[in-house]
Design a protein around this motif. Structure first.
Motif, short mmCIF file in Angstrom:
data_model
loop_
_atom_site.label_atom_id
_atom_site.label_comp_id
_atom_site.label_asym_id
_atom_site.label_seq_id
_atom_site.Cartn_x
_atom_site.Cartn_y
_atom_site.Cartn_z
N SER A 146 -13.03 -19.51 9.79
CA SER A 146 -13.58 -18.34 10.32
C SER A 146 -14.40 -18.63 11.62
O SER A 146 -14.66 -19.67 11.88
CB SER A 146 -14.74 -18.19 9.06
OG SER A 146 -14.27 -17.95 7.92
N SER A 147 -14.93 -17.37 12.17
CA SER A 147 -15.47 -17.57 13.40
C SER A 147 -16.72 -16.70 13.69
O SER A 147 -16.60 -15.29 12.88
CB SER A 147 -14.61 -17.51 14.62
OG SER A 147 -13.89 -16.18 14.86
N ALA A 148 -17.73 -16.68 14.49
CA ALA A 148 -18.53 -15.76 14.73
C ALA A 148 -19.36 -16.31 15.81
O ALA A 148 -19.55 -17.49 16.40
CB ALA A 148 -19.51 -15.77 13.68
N TYR A 149 -19.73 -15.12 16.67
CA TYR A 149 -20.70 -15.63 17.96
C TYR A 149 -22.27 -15.80 17.48
O TYR A 149 -22.69 -15.26 16.64
CB TYR A 149 -20.80 -14.31 18.90
CG TYR A 149 -19.28 -14.26 19.91
CD1 TYR A 149 -19.37 -15.05 21.01
CD2 TYR A 149 -18.34 -13.47 19.43
CE1 TYR A 149 -18.29 -15.00 21.69
CE2 TYR A 149 -17.31 -13.67 20.22
CZ TYR A 149 -17.05 -14.33 21.24
OH TYR A 149 -15.98 -14.24 22.22
N ALA A 150 -22.64 -16.83 18.01
CA ALA A 150 -24.11 -17.28 17.77
C ALA A 150 -24.68 -17.12 19.11
O ALA A 150 -24.13 -17.36 20.02
CB ALA A 150 -24.05 -18.61 17.21
N SER A 151 -25.99 -16.90 19.03
CA SER A 151 -26.85 -16.82 20.23
C SER A 151 -28.06 -17.60 20.00
O SER A 151 -28.65 -17.97 18.75
CB SER A 151 -27.11 -15.49 20.45
OG SER A 151 -28.03 -14.83 19.71
#
Length: 449
Positions: free
Chosen positions: A160-165
């Motif tokens: 799984s992946s997601a953009y983090a800020s």
């Protein structure tokens, strides 16, 4: 709810800030009674969204008292504004809390704090959790936008992946009150750092997005906000404890000392190609590693090679194509060196010297190798040299090799003539020699990407 607290809510929990080449895009979910403005046609320009309902009264762990959420009809709209700013740079006197070394120290701390089983997706430095310079908008900054440094990246974990800020900013407002809907739990660390954690969701046109965030309030006034989002809360690659641990990192406190000699963070570089060549998603880690190893071997084969500010085998994606690049300075000189690698290129043809399109600038010298590869060599003089950012005349020379399979390697070196010179120097500075550049251009890289 006071105006100050409402402002705090919008900036901290709703606004997404994206820095682009033309400036900054400030986008957010704003309460309709706070943001119900109309455009010239009398229509509200924002898009209606639905957010997770807020329960009140409610007990929140870590909070002695909980205030009611702001009053309103519960509807939200999505709005954005773009504001142009000057070119951002580290060590800006207006923001002394962010030096180049401080940005590096914070970036390294964040990457080290990621779970052991999590990876950062291949991307340019600016999208690999490298904290960026503060955008200086002066008096043009939108209301509520605070000066900050931010770092973004795509986290990959268990498929799984997601953009983090992550954003970091100084603040004098202290720890906010607990407000229903702003947090699920509040914790206080041994050093006094307060962390608020929130899992929530919103819907736009029936599509639901889940967000997971942590806001940390460090004792020195530093405020850190970490967030990531995705379509399924069960597949977000960072747990609530992960985002809370990152937000509370002591290295992110703006008064935390920086180890002496910490270098400036890695900057993005560019690949210039005549033919379109895919995207960064096409680049494979093993291809990048093999190309870096080949460049390192080529550099080590050069007799008395000069000392560089970073290893030559340090290619990174350029972000706009399936190309990779690196740049470095020759230590204690005004000489620069850059190398790029890209695929999908057409073999170049010799340039017609009588073509009006080639009337300005140096003409490349073209030759064909026995294996069908084409080498192009360019060299500029003081007459046709470019001007660098500090006003110096920049001399440049390059060697580009294009193989029949479309792989193209370009090595380019520059030398800046000191802009402070009032008389012509007896000898102009020279970029690195063609022998060095051609050795790099012919590095044994078999294919790309």
């Amino acid at each position: 709810m006071t105006g100050a607290k409402r402002h705090d809510l919008i900036v901290n929990t709703s606004v997404v800030i994206t820095i682009v080449a033309a400036g900054i895009v400030v986008a957010g979910l704003l309460p309709r009674d706070d943001a119900a403005t109309e455009d010239a046609t009398g229509q509200n320009p924002g898009e209606q969204v639905v957010s997770e309902p807020v329960r009140y009264p409610v007990d929140i762990p870590g909070c002695d008292t909980v205030q009611a959420p702001p009053e309103g009809d519960g509807s939200l709209r999505f709005s954005f504004v773009t504001v142009g700013g000057v070119d951002a740079e580290y060590d800006n006197r207006a923001y002394p809390w962010l030096t180049a070394g401080k940005a590096t120290a914070m970036s390294e701390a964040v990457r080290a704090a990621l779970p052991a089983e999590a990876d950062v997706a291949l991307a340019p430095p600016s999208r690999s959790f490298v904290f960026q310079p503060v955008e200086d908008f002066g008096e043009d900054a939108p209301e509520g936008v605070q000066p900050l440094t931010s770092a973004t990246g795509q986290v990959v974990r268990d498929g799984s992946s997601a953009y983090a800020s992550i954003s970091v900013t100084p603040s004098e407002t202290g720890v906010p009150d607990c407000v229903a809907g702003d947090l699920d739990v509040r914790t206080t660390g041994p050093d006094g750092t307060v962390v608020d954690i929130l899992d929530t969701w919103y819907e736009v046109s029936g599509t639901r997005t889940y967000t997971r965030s942590a806001s940390a309030y460090h004792p020195d006034g530093t405020r850190v906000h970490v967030s990531l989002s995705g379509p399924d809360p069960n597949t977000l690659p960072l747990e609530t404890t992960d985002v809370a641990n990152i937000a509370a990192l002591p290295e992110l406190a703006l008064t935390a000392p920086v180890p002496p000699g910490t270098p400036a963070p890695r900057q993005d570089c560019s690949v210039y190609a005549a033919s379109p060549a895919g995207t960064v998603d096409d680049i494979r880690e093993d291809s990048l590693d093999a190309a870096n190893a080949a460049l390192t071997a080529a550099w080590e084969s050069i007799p008395n090679a000069p000392r560089l500010s970073r290893p030559i085998g340090s290619l990174v994606p350029d972000g706009f194509s399936a190309g990779a690049c690196t740049d470095a300075d020759v230590v204690d000189t005004r000489i620069g060196l850059s190398v790029s690698v890209i695929g999908g290129q057409v073999l170049p043809s010799p340039v017609d010297p009588y073509d009006p399109a080639t009337a300005y600038g140096p003409l490349p010298v073209t030759r064909t190798l026995p294996d069908g590869s084409v080498v192009q060599i360019e060299d500029s003089t003081i007459v046709d040299g470019l001007v660098s950012e500090d006003g110096a005349t920049r001399l440049a020379r390059s060697v580009s090799l294009t193989r029949p399979n479309g792989l193209q390697i370009t090595a380019r070196s520059t030398a800046d003539v000191d802009p402070g010179l009032r008389t012509a120097p007896l000898a102009l500075p020279e970029p690195l020699g063609f022998d060095i550049l051609e050795t790099l251009a012919q590095a044994p890289i078999a294919e790309w990407p």
